[in-house]
Design a protein around this motif. Structure first.
Motif, short mmCIF file in Angstrom:
data_model
loop_
_atom_site.label_atom_id
_atom_site.label_comp_id
_atom_site.label_asym_id
_atom_site.label_seq_id
_atom_site.Cartn_x
_atom_site.Cartn_y
_atom_site.Cartn_z
N UNK A 72 -61.48 -37.38 1.85
CA UNK A 72 -62.32 -37.97 2.89
C UNK A 72 -61.78 -37.54 4.25
N UNK A 73 -62.61 -37.69 5.27
CA UNK A 73 -62.17 -37.37 6.62
C UNK A 73 -62.09 -38.64 7.44
N UNK A 74 -61.15 -38.68 8.37
CA UNK A 74 -61.08 -39.81 9.29
C UNK A 74 -61.30 -39.31 10.70
N UNK A 75 -61.07 -40.15 11.69
CA UNK A 75 -61.32 -39.76 13.08
C UNK A 75 -60.51 -38.55 13.51
N UNK A 76 -60.98 -37.89 14.54
CA UNK A 76 -60.34 -36.71 15.14
C UNK A 76 -60.33 -35.51 14.20
N UNK A 77 -61.19 -35.54 13.19
CA UNK A 77 -61.33 -34.40 12.30
C UNK A 77 -60.19 -34.15 11.35
N UNK A 78 -59.30 -35.13 11.18
CA UNK A 78 -58.16 -34.91 10.29
C UNK A 78 -58.45 -35.51 8.92
N UNK A 79 -57.96 -34.87 7.85
CA UNK A 79 -58.17 -35.42 6.51
C UNK A 79 -57.38 -36.72 6.33
N UNK A 80 -58.00 -37.66 5.66
CA UNK A 80 -57.32 -38.94 5.43
C UNK A 80 -56.39 -38.82 4.23
N UNK A 81 -55.23 -39.46 4.33
CA UNK A 81 -54.26 -39.44 3.25
C UNK A 81 -54.47 -40.59 2.29
N UNK A 82 -54.10 -40.37 1.03
CA UNK A 82 -53.96 -41.47 0.08
C UNK A 82 -52.48 -41.60 -0.25
N UNK A 83 -52.06 -42.83 -0.51
CA UNK A 83 -50.67 -43.10 -0.85
C UNK A 83 -50.57 -43.59 -2.28
N UNK A 84 -49.43 -43.32 -2.90
CA UNK A 84 -49.15 -43.79 -4.26
C UNK A 84 -47.66 -44.07 -4.36
N UNK A 85 -47.26 -44.82 -5.36
CA UNK A 85 -45.86 -45.21 -5.52
C UNK A 85 -45.03 -44.07 -6.11
N UNK A 86 -43.79 -44.00 -5.71
CA UNK A 86 -42.80 -43.14 -6.35
C UNK A 86 -41.93 -44.02 -7.24
N UNK A 87 -40.99 -43.41 -7.96
CA UNK A 87 -40.06 -44.18 -8.77
C UNK A 87 -39.25 -45.15 -7.91
N UNK A 88 -38.86 -44.69 -6.71
CA UNK A 88 -38.10 -45.57 -5.80
C UNK A 88 -38.95 -46.77 -5.38
N UNK A 89 -40.24 -46.54 -5.15
CA UNK A 89 -41.13 -47.64 -4.80
C UNK A 89 -41.29 -48.62 -5.93
N UNK A 90 -41.39 -48.09 -7.16
CA UNK A 90 -41.50 -48.96 -8.34
C UNK A 90 -40.24 -49.80 -8.52
N UNK A 91 -39.09 -49.19 -8.29
CA UNK A 91 -37.82 -49.93 -8.43
C UNK A 91 -37.69 -50.99 -7.34
N UNK A 92 -38.24 -50.70 -6.15
CA UNK A 92 -38.22 -51.70 -5.09
C UNK A 92 -39.08 -52.91 -5.47
N UNK A 93 -40.20 -52.66 -6.15
CA UNK A 93 -41.04 -53.76 -6.61
C UNK A 93 -40.34 -54.58 -7.69
N UNK A 94 -39.59 -53.89 -8.54
CA UNK A 94 -38.83 -54.63 -9.55
C UNK A 94 -37.81 -55.54 -8.87
N UNK A 95 -37.16 -55.04 -7.84
CA UNK A 95 -36.14 -55.81 -7.13
C UNK A 95 -36.74 -57.00 -6.38
N UNK A 96 -37.89 -56.77 -5.73
CA UNK A 96 -38.45 -57.81 -4.85
C UNK A 96 -39.51 -58.67 -5.52
N UNK A 97 -40.17 -58.15 -6.56
CA UNK A 97 -41.25 -58.90 -7.20
C UNK A 97 -41.06 -59.12 -8.70
N UNK A 98 -39.98 -58.58 -9.26
CA UNK A 98 -39.69 -58.84 -10.66
C UNK A 98 -40.59 -58.12 -11.65
N UNK A 99 -41.29 -57.05 -11.20
CA UNK A 99 -42.15 -56.26 -12.10
C UNK A 99 -41.31 -55.12 -12.66
#
Length: 279
Positions: A72-99
């Motif tokens: 998709x495109x956003x303002x100023x003609x730049x492509x919009x980014x999508x974000x997803x979790x990495x292993x480090x992000x998943x481990x952070x969720x385990x630490x902070x949310x117990x998943x």
């Protein structure tokens, strides 16, 4: 011959996770992938989009998330980014949310699924706008994996999960729950659609289906009608609307089709007060 030194990978920047950072990671867990503008609205609504983008970039630089183009495109003609979790992000969720981090999907989504995930977030944001305008109250949004895990105790039958379960109430009414399905346009009638809708009907909840075109709605209504007859429920148990109209007009401004082809705006019918006849 002089060998060129190998390029070293950029060092990860350290970042102390704040509550809103953790909330952003939770949204990526629940939705699998979320665009930068969607994450800004979900997690940083009280700051400017540019400031939110900088915070999201810092989460990525610290290694908790990855990104790619959304298509998709956003303002100023730049492509919009999508974000997803990495292993480090998943481990952070385990630490902070117990998943358990090993159960959390990481890495970029398959190209085939990307738009489906983004549309689900768009519908959630449309529901949140309806709550802000007091059209509905007490909105709760649960993604399919969480709802069916709670209901059945496991996640073995992935194809029969709804994309989300929405709980809310209209002013002056009791809370209701609705199952939401984002149609991919690729469901087969007997292989995918019929088992899915039969599973939904067992829950007893109303079903909202969001699809890509009014032509597709005609097909899905034809497939769904006999399934409602099987369990003896009316045509309003499963309703259909077009994604583009929801984005343009909102959840309760869009046209919704009942399974028999009649229309509804989803709002509850308020009984008119009984007129007192003159003596």
């Amino acid at each position: 011959m002089i060998e060129k030194p190998a390029k070293s990978k950029p060092k990860k920047k350290s970042l102390v996770l704040m509550q809103r950072d953790i909330w952003a990671l939770v949204q990526l867990y629940l939705h699998r992938t979320v665009s930068s503008s969607q994450l800004a609205r979900l997690c940083f609504p009280d700051i400017s989009y540019e400031t939110a983008r900088k915070r999201l970039r810092r989460l990525q630089q610290a290694g908790f998330t990855g990104s790619s183009s959304s298509g998709r495109m956003e303002g100023r003609g730049r492509p919009e980014l999508i974000y997803f979790l990495t292993t480090a992000g998943a481990k952070a969720l385990e630490q902070h949310r117990g998943i358990s981090w090993e159960t959390i999907p990481t890495g970029p989504p398959h190209t085939y699924h990307k738009e489906h995930f983004l549309r689900l977030v768009d519908v959630r944001l449309a529901m949140e706008e309806a709550e802000k305008s007091n059209t509905i109250l007490d909105l709760e949004w649960i993604t399919g994996r969480e709802f069916w895990k709670e209901l059945s105790g496991d996640l073995t039958n992935v194809e029969e999960q709804a994309d989300a379960t929405i709980s809310f109430r209209y002013p002056g009414t009791d809370p209701i729950k609705v199952l939401l399905e984002i149609d991919t346009g690729n469901f087969r009638q007997t292989r995918h659609w019929e088992p899915k809708i039969r599973a939904f009907l067992k829950s007893g909840y109303p079903i909202w289906v969001v699809t890509g075109s009014s032509t597709r709605i005609v097909t899905l209504r034809k497939w769904t009608s006999p399934l409602l007859d099987e369990v003896g429920v009316g045509p309003g148990k499963c309703v259909f609307s077009v994604y583009g109209e929801i984005i343009d007009k909102g959840i309760f401004g869009a046209t919704w089709n009942r399974t028999d082809g009649s229309f509804t705006d989803l709002k509850p019918k308020v009984a008119e007060p009984t007129k007192i006849q003159p003596q």
